[in-house]
Design an enzyme around this catalytic site. Structure first.
Site, PDB file in Angstrom:
ATOM      1  N   ASN A 247      -2.439   6.679  -2.186  1.00 48.80           N
ATOM      2  CA  ASN A 247      -2.524   6.500  -0.462  1.00 48.80           C
ATOM      3  C   ASN A 247      -1.829   7.409   0.387  1.00 48.80           C
ATOM      4  O   ASN A 247      -2.121   7.495   1.112  1.00 48.80           O
ATOM      5  CB  ASN A 247      -1.975   4.641   0.225  1.00 48.80           C
ATOM      6  CG  ASN A 247      -3.326   3.725  -0.524  1.00 48.80           C
ATOM      7  OD1 ASN A 247      -4.200   4.227  -0.307  1.00 48.80           O
ATOM      8  ND2 ASN A 247      -2.918   2.830  -0.335  1.00 48.80           N
TER       9      ASN A 247
ATOM     10  N   SER B 127       0.688  -1.063  -0.032  1.00 47.15           N
ATOM     11  CA  SER B 127      -0.167   0.239  -0.119  1.00 47.15           C
ATOM     12  C   SER B 127       0.959   1.666   0.204  1.00 47.15           C
ATOM     13  O   SER B 127       0.507   2.056   0.858  1.00 47.15           O
ATOM     14  CB  SER B 127      -0.639   0.318   1.272  1.00 47.15           C
ATOM     15  OG  SER B 127      -1.454  -0.203   1.526  1.00 47.15           O
TER      16      SER B 127
ATOM     17  N   HIS C 216      -0.063  -1.840  -7.523  1.00 47.33           N
ATOM     18  CA  HIS C 216      -0.537  -1.211  -6.489  1.00 47.33           C
ATOM     19  C   HIS C 216      -2.176  -1.480  -7.278  1.00 47.33           C
ATOM     20  O   HIS C 216      -2.490   0.164  -7.501  1.00 47.33           O
ATOM     21  CB  HIS C 216      -0.057  -0.491  -5.723  1.00 47.33           C
ATOM     22  CG  HIS C 216      -0.829   0.416  -4.630  1.00 47.33           C
ATOM     23  ND1 HIS C 216      -1.880   1.216  -3.963  1.00 47.33           N
ATOM     24  CD2 HIS C 216      -1.481  -0.549  -3.932  1.00 47.33           C
ATOM     25  CE1 HIS C 216      -2.599   1.894  -2.933  1.00 47.33           C
ATOM     26  NE2 HIS C 216      -2.446   0.194  -2.611  1.00 47.33           N
TER      27      HIS C 216
ATOM     28  N   GLU D 228      -1.254   1.775  -9.744  1.00 45.27           N
ATOM     29  CA  GLU D 228      -0.424   2.489  -9.330  1.00 45.27           C
ATOM     30  C   GLU D 228       0.922   1.265 -10.185  1.00 45.27           C
ATOM     31  O   GLU D 228       1.083   0.260  -8.956  1.00 45.27           O
ATOM     32  CB  GLU D 228       0.171   3.054  -8.193  1.00 45.27           C
ATOM     33  CG  GLU D 228      -1.331   4.122  -7.820  1.00 45.27           C
ATOM     34  CD  GLU D 228      -0.827   4.741  -6.200  1.00 45.27           C
ATOM     35  OE1 GLU D 228      -1.353   5.700  -6.515  1.00 45.27           O
ATOM     36  OE2 GLU D 228      -0.794   3.791  -5.448  1.00 45.27           O
TER      37      GLU D 228
HETATM   38  N1  3HC Z   1     -15.921  -7.504  -4.690  1.00 48.79           N
HETATM   39  C1  3HC Z   1     -15.705  -7.900  -6.180  1.00 48.79           C
HETATM   40  N2  3HC Z   1     -17.429  -6.945  -6.449  1.00 48.79           N
HETATM   41  C2  3HC Z   1     -17.716  -6.161  -5.858  1.00 48.79           C
HETATM   42  C3  3HC Z   1     -17.518  -6.515  -4.525  1.00 48.79           C
HETATM   43  C4  3HC Z   1     -16.168  -6.913  -4.283  1.00 48.79           C
HETATM   44  N3  3HC Z   1     -16.152  -6.666  -2.584  1.00 48.79           N
HETATM   45  N4  3HC Z   1     -17.884  -5.305  -4.348  1.00 48.79           N
HETATM   46  C5  3HC Z   1     -19.229  -5.213  -4.654  1.00 48.79           C
HETATM   47  N5  3HC Z   1     -18.443  -5.771  -5.396  1.00 48.79           N
HETATM   48  C6  3HC Z   1     -19.481  -5.062  -7.529  1.00 48.79           C
HETATM   49  C7  3HC Z   1     -20.946  -5.614  -6.984  1.00 48.79           C
HETATM   50  O1  3HC Z   1     -21.190  -6.869  -8.185  1.00 48.79           O
HETATM   51  C8  3HC Z   1     -21.450  -4.374  -8.285  1.00 48.79           C
HETATM   52  O2  3HC Z   1     -21.436  -5.107  -9.263  1.00 48.79           O
HETATM   53  P1  3HC Z   1     -22.102  -4.925 -10.652  1.00 48.79           P
HETATM   54  O3  3HC Z   1     -22.080  -3.427 -11.574  1.00 48.79           O
HETATM   55  O4  3HC Z   1     -21.799  -6.713 -12.041  1.00 48.79           O
HETATM   56  O5  3HC Z   1     -23.704  -5.818 -10.499  1.00 48.79           O
HETATM   57  C9  3HC Z   1     -20.374  -3.505  -8.289  1.00 48.79           C
HETATM   58  O6  3HC Z   1     -19.543  -4.113  -7.218  1.00 48.79           O
HETATM   59  C10 3HC Z   1     -21.426  -2.503  -7.233  1.00 48.79           C
HETATM   60  O7  3HC Z   1     -21.915  -2.197  -5.414  1.00 48.79           O
HETATM   61  P2  3HC Z   1     -23.223  -2.663  -4.946  1.00 48.79           P
HETATM   62  O8  3HC Z   1     -24.131  -2.139  -5.764  1.00 48.79           O
HETATM   63  O9  3HC Z   1     -22.992  -3.722  -4.213  1.00 48.79           O
HETATM   64  O10 3HC Z   1     -22.252  -1.207  -4.238  1.00 48.79           O
HETATM   65  P3  3HC Z   1     -22.129  -0.010  -4.788  1.00 48.79           P
HETATM   66  O11 3HC Z   1     -22.246   0.639  -5.660  1.00 48.79           O
HETATM   67  O12 3HC Z   1     -21.727   0.674  -3.636  1.00 48.79           O
HETATM   68  O13 3HC Z   1     -20.443  -0.290  -4.805  1.00 48.79           O
HETATM   69  C11 3HC Z   1     -18.020   0.007  -4.111  1.00 48.79           C
HETATM   70  C12 3HC Z   1     -19.216  -0.803  -4.062  1.00 48.79           C
HETATM   71  C13 3HC Z   1     -17.649  -1.121  -5.513  1.00 48.79           C
HETATM   72  C14 3HC Z   1     -17.565  -1.504  -3.063  1.00 48.79           C
HETATM   73  C15 3HC Z   1     -18.158   1.489  -3.809  1.00 48.79           C
HETATM   74  O14 3HC Z   1     -18.902   1.469  -2.340  1.00 48.79           O
HETATM   75  C16 3HC Z   1     -16.685   2.224  -3.758  1.00 48.79           C
HETATM   76  O15 3HC Z   1     -16.365   2.346  -4.874  1.00 48.79           O
HETATM   77  N6  3HC Z   1     -16.743   1.875  -1.979  1.00 48.79           N
HETATM   78  C17 3HC Z   1     -15.329   3.143  -2.134  1.00 48.79           C
HETATM   79  C18 3HC Z   1     -13.883   1.988  -2.496  1.00 48.79           C
HETATM   80  C19 3HC Z   1     -12.449   2.166  -2.976  1.00 48.79           C
HETATM   81  O16 3HC Z   1     -12.410   2.927  -2.509  1.00 48.79           O
HETATM   82  N7  3HC Z   1     -11.755   2.022  -2.507  1.00 48.79           N
HETATM   83  C20 3HC Z   1     -10.136   1.904  -2.911  1.00 48.79           C
HETATM   84  C21 3HC Z   1      -9.849   2.210  -1.117  1.00 48.79           C
HETATM   85  S1  3HC Z   1      -7.916   1.904  -0.582  1.00 48.79           S
HETATM   86  C22 3HC Z   1      -7.093   0.779  -1.501  1.00 48.79           C
HETATM   87  O17 3HC Z   1      -7.907  -0.331  -1.542  1.00 48.79           O
HETATM   88  C23 3HC Z   1      -6.075   1.002  -1.245  1.00 48.79           C
HETATM   89  C24 3HC Z   1      -5.316  -0.207  -0.270  1.00 48.79           C
HETATM   90  O18 3HC Z   1      -3.907   0.351  -0.068  1.00 48.79           O
HETATM   91  C25 3HC Z   1      -5.752   0.329   1.199  1.00 48.79           C
END
Ligand code: 3HC
Length: 286
Positions: free
Chosen positions: A191, A119, A140, A152
């Site tokens: 990050n 990360s 990443h 990244e």
């Molecule tokens: N795995 C696989 N697919 C997933 C999933 C998961 N864990 N969670 C959601 N999905 C899919 C769903 O199946 C759905 O697919 P579809 O379009 O084919 O139907 C799609 O994503 C949208 O999901 P939902 O309708 O259930 O819910 P949302 O529209 O609210 O989306 C989310 C969920 C994509 C998790 C959204 O809330 C989001 O983008 N959240 C922010 C995530 C983010 O910022 N991630 C980066 C974090 S930082 C990081 O990872 C870096 C690390 O180093 C710290």
């Protein structure tokens, strides 16, 4: 060098997500973790995601079978990495653990490009544990990997152009969007901004500035983000943020985060963090 076999080290949320998208793109993938139970959990997550895709008509049943036949799971490091052309490490965010893993890999494989999904730990420092720092790169991914488009690609001080180019081409080949990070700074691009922001929101909770729901609602309302900072902190994992706080100088120190980590309240993965996840995602008033 053509990439055919990819080893993914670690079957947690990131490792299993990476393995899924890489297998979906047509590569043979070997997923390795240290315990059978971790392997089984990762395998189940991938199968659940792929079955959902079948049910939604996004992939056919024969395609499902083809993808799962390309996925191999093992606890044996040799089996996973021997003959691999690319090794992607996604083990816990602790420098010494990651270095140890890369040392082991280098004894068993002399040809692969080595990539870390860290990360934000130093790519240059991690590369020192290997016999090929010029073929070592940061790769990443973001959580949830099957959904998030960005990857990244981070250049360490000794990473050569061929390795950066190969990593960029590989990321494109799995349908993701690569962004090259030219300088190996703590947290890279995303990050470096995101983690201090999340920890400052945790500091708001600690100082009693507002309740988690209110902080999340305020930012959701103001910036139209998919998740407020405390839900996102829980979603990413409070252990990841804690390890970042312990190892990066840019992250504010947080007693509350340390407390949550010590109490094993790690967010979504333990069903408890700033929210109770037992019944699914928290309902934040928008
Ligand atoms: N795995 C696989 N697919 C997933 C999933 C998961 N864990 N969670 C959601 N999905 C899919 C769903 O199946 C759905 O697919 P579809 O379009 O084919 O139907 C799609 O994503 C949208 O999901 P939902 O309708 O259930 O819910 P949302 O529209 O609210 O989306 C989310 C969920 C994509 C998790 C959204 O809330 C989001 O983008 N959240 C922010 C995530 C983010 O910022 N991630 C980066 C974090 S930082 C990081 O990872 C870096 C690390 O180093 C710290």
């Amino acid at each position: 060098m053509e990439i055919k076999k990819v080893a993914v080290l670690g079957a947690g949320a990131m490792g299993s997500g990476i393995a899924q998208v890489v297998a979906q793109a047509g590569y043979e993938v070997w997923v390795r973790d240290i315990k059978e139970e971790f392997i089984q959990k990762g395998k189940q997550t991938i199968e659940k995601n792929l079955r959902k895709a079948v049910n939604k008509g996004k992939i056919s049943l024969p395609k499902y079978k083809e993808i799962t036949s390309r996925l191999h799971f093992t606890t044996d490091m040799k089996e996973a990495v021997e003959d691999a052309d690319l090794v992607i490490e996604a083990v816990p965010e602790v420098m010494d653990i990651k270095k140890q893993v890369f040392q082991e890999v280098c004894q068993l494989n002399k040809k692969a490009i080595l990539a870390s999904n860290t990360s934000g730990l130093s790519i240059t420092e991690l590369a020192k544990a290997t016999d090929r720092p010029e073929r070592f790169v940061g790769m990443h991914f973001f959580n949830p990997v099957p959904v998030m488009a960005l990857v990244e690609v981070i250049r360490g001080e000794q990473t050569n152009d061929d390795t950066v180019n190969a990593a960029v081409e590989f990321v494109k080949s799995i349908g993701k969007i690569p962004v090259v990070v030219k300088k190996d700074v703590e947290g890279f691009i995303v990050n470096r901004c995101l983690v201090p922001y999340l920890v400052l929101a945790i500091d708001d909770v600690e100082k009693g500035v507002a309740e988690p729901e209110e902080i999340d609602a305020a930012l959701l309302y103001e910036y139209k983000m998919p998740m407020g900072p405390l839900e996102l902190a829980d979603f990413v994992g409070l252990d990841i943020l804690y390890f970042a706080g312990q190892q990066w100088s840019i992250v504010p120190k947080s007693k509350l985060l340390e407390e949550k980590f010590n109490n094993k309240e790690l967010g979504m993965k333990t069903a408890r963090g700033f929210y109770d996840w037992r019944a699914g995602r928290p309902k934040i008033p928008k």
